[in-house]
Enzyme design. Structure first.
Site, short mmCIF file in Angstrom:
data_model
loop_
_atom_site.label_atom_id
_atom_site.label_comp_id
_atom_site.label_asym_id
_atom_site.label_seq_id
_atom_site.Cartn_x
_atom_site.Cartn_y
_atom_site.Cartn_z
N MET A 31 0.85 -1.19 0.00
CA MET A 31 0.00 0.00 0.00
C MET A 31 0.89 1.25 0.00
O MET A 31 0.44 2.33 0.36
CB MET A 31 -0.94 -0.02 1.21
CG MET A 31 -1.90 -1.22 1.17
SD MET A 31 -3.45 -0.96 2.02
CE MET A 31 -2.90 -0.65 3.68
N ASN A 33 4.11 3.92 0.88
CA ASN A 33 4.83 4.44 2.06
C ASN A 33 5.92 3.43 2.44
O ASN A 33 6.01 2.96 3.56
CB ASN A 33 3.87 4.71 3.22
CG ASN A 33 4.55 5.54 4.31
OD1 ASN A 33 4.63 5.14 5.46
ND2 ASN A 33 5.09 6.67 3.94
N LEU A 34 6.74 3.15 1.45
CA LEU A 34 7.68 2.02 1.57
C LEU A 34 8.78 2.29 2.58
O LEU A 34 9.33 3.40 2.64
CB LEU A 34 8.29 1.74 0.19
CG LEU A 34 7.27 1.45 -0.92
CD1 LEU A 34 7.97 1.21 -2.25
CD2 LEU A 34 6.37 0.27 -0.57
N HIS A 38 9.44 -3.28 3.52
CA HIS A 38 9.03 -3.57 2.13
C HIS A 38 10.25 -3.90 1.28
O HIS A 38 10.22 -4.81 0.45
CB HIS A 38 8.33 -2.36 1.50
CG HIS A 38 7.06 -1.95 2.16
ND1 HIS A 38 6.95 -0.82 2.95
CD2 HIS A 38 5.83 -2.52 2.15
CE1 HIS A 38 5.72 -0.70 3.39
NE2 HIS A 38 5.01 -1.72 2.93
N GLY A 153 4.78 -10.20 4.06
CA GLY A 153 5.58 -10.09 5.29
C GLY A 153 4.97 -10.90 6.42
O GLY A 153 3.74 -11.01 6.56
N GLN A 159 -2.78 -12.18 8.05
CA GLN A 159 -2.98 -11.93 6.61
C GLN A 159 -2.27 -13.01 5.79
O GLN A 159 -2.84 -13.57 4.85
CB GLN A 159 -2.43 -10.54 6.26
CG GLN A 159 -2.33 -10.27 4.77
CD GLN A 159 -1.97 -8.83 4.46
OE1 GLN A 159 -2.81 -7.95 4.57
NE2 GLN A 159 -0.74 -8.57 4.04
N SER A 192 4.16 1.29 8.25
CA SER A 192 3.83 2.64 7.76
C SER A 192 3.13 3.43 8.85
O SER A 192 3.26 4.65 8.93
CB SER A 192 2.93 2.55 6.54
OG SER A 192 3.61 1.84 5.53
N ARG A 193 2.37 2.73 9.71
CA ARG A 193 1.60 3.44 10.74
C ARG A 193 2.49 3.97 11.87
O ARG A 193 2.04 4.80 12.65
CB ARG A 193 0.50 2.53 11.29
CG ARG A 193 -0.59 2.28 10.27
CD ARG A 193 -1.81 1.58 10.86
NE ARG A 193 -2.94 1.62 9.94
CZ ARG A 193 -3.31 0.62 9.13
NH1 ARG A 193 -2.62 -0.51 9.12
NH2 ARG A 193 -4.35 0.75 8.32
O1 PAF Z 1 -0.21 -5.82 3.60
C1 PAF Z 1 -0.62 -4.89 2.88
O2 PAF Z 1 0.06 -3.88 2.67
C2 PAF Z 1 -2.00 -5.00 2.25
O3 PAF Z 1 -2.89 -5.62 3.10
C3 PAF Z 1 -1.98 -5.66 0.88
C4 PAF Z 1 -1.53 -7.11 0.95
C5 PAF Z 1 -1.08 -4.89 -0.07
C6 PAF Z 1 -3.40 -5.67 0.28
O4 PAF Z 1 -3.89 -4.39 0.13
#
Ligand code: PAF
Length: 286
Positions: A31, A33-34, A38, A153, A159, A192-193
């Site tokens: 998403m 904001n690397l 990442h 990750g 997730q 990122s948060r």
């Molecule tokens: O982990 C994330 O950054 C998000 O949940 C993802 C996998 C890019 C899906 O929007």
């Protein structure tokens, strides 16, 4: 490096630059904001795939109405500069109407495991994740007969678990690679948060990881009264001003609550510093 914004262009480009040349594709969905976390996933992708694709899309479907969709950090120019330096082949940056040209009335409903832990505090979150990830897989891997790899990750342990179920249960011919959690010098998991944290909150934030480490120590020291350990850790953090969503010891194989017989374990935690929700986990063997 190609920066591509439409699905049609992405498919055309990858058909020529990967498919026709017999190159495997390694995909890292983000998403934006690397940060170094990442970049470590991208390094893993580069080790395993010949054409590395990174997507940047802040997916509205995985945010509830009260969550931080509008304030989520969007740093596209910086991100593209970092990806250029990281020698990525393709960056896919669709806008919302490209990803969702019509209302997304068909969604992927993950299994019950999506309703516990983060899913209990973020109803519908994993449905949104699973749906966008399946769409991205179709967009990136479509028309490529070669090896397909996707990198996620371990910081987002639940997730990752749900994506693995998605792959298995929908028979997707995609290999999942899991990247280690990258940490700041004091142990805080990169996210990122973290950018939302005020200085005092940032100082306190590392305590979540420390608290999870203490859980691991207790379990490895022979305790298996996990409910009591979870309650003690929750109380400890709460006294220090955290709002704890959960601290949970689970089987790292099934993600079910840990029993005394389980050897492969993971302790997961989600807690808030002010309005910033942090998550972390540690996988361990008993
Ligand atoms: O982990 C994330 O950054 C998000 O949940 C993802 C996998 C890019 C899906 O929007």
């Amino acid at each position: 490096m190609q920066v591509i914004t439409t699905v049609i262009e992405l498919r055309q480009h990858l058909a020529i630059s990967a498919g026709a040349q017999g190159k495997s594709v390694a995909f890292v969905p983000t998403m934006g904001n690397l940060h170094a976390g990442h970049l470590s996933l991208i390094e893993l992708a580069k080790q395993h795939g010949q054409c590395v694709v990174v997507s940047i899309f802040v997916n509205p479907l995985q945010f509830a109405v009260n969550e931080d969709l509008s304030s989520y950090p969007r740093t596209l120019d910086d991100d593209i500069a970092k990806l250029q330096l990281a020698d990525v082949d393709v960056v896919f940056t669709p806008i919302e109407s490209e990803m969702y040209p019509v209302p997304q009335t068909i969604t992927v409903e993950p299994s019950e495991i999506a309703n516990v832990l983060c899913g209990a505090n973020r109803p519908g979150h994993f449905r949104g994740v699973a749906t966008v990830v399946l769409k991205l897989f179709n967009q990136v891997f479509f028309n490529n007969p070669q090896r397909k790899i996707a990198v996620f990750g371990k910081k987002d342990f639940q997730q990752l678990f749900i994506i693995r179920e998605l792959i298995q249960q929908l028979s997707l011919p995609i290999e999942i690679l899991a990247g280690e959690t990258m940490r700041e010098a004091d142990g805080l998991a990169m996210s990122s948060r973290n950018a939302y944290l005020k200085p005092a909150q940032r100082m306190e934030a590392q305590r979540l990881y420390r608290a999870l480490q203490q859980v691991v120590q207790a379990a490895q020291g022979g305790r298996c009264d996990y409910a009591a350990i979870e309650a003690q850790t929750t109380q400890y953090l709460t006294q220090l001003g955290w709002i704890v969503d959960y601290i949970s010891v689970r089987s790292s194989v099934t993600l079910a609550p840990a029993t005394a017989a389980d050897q492969q374990l993971v302790v997961l935690g989600a807690a808030r510093q002010g309005r910033t929700r942090l998550i972390d986990n540690i996988e361990f063997v008993k």
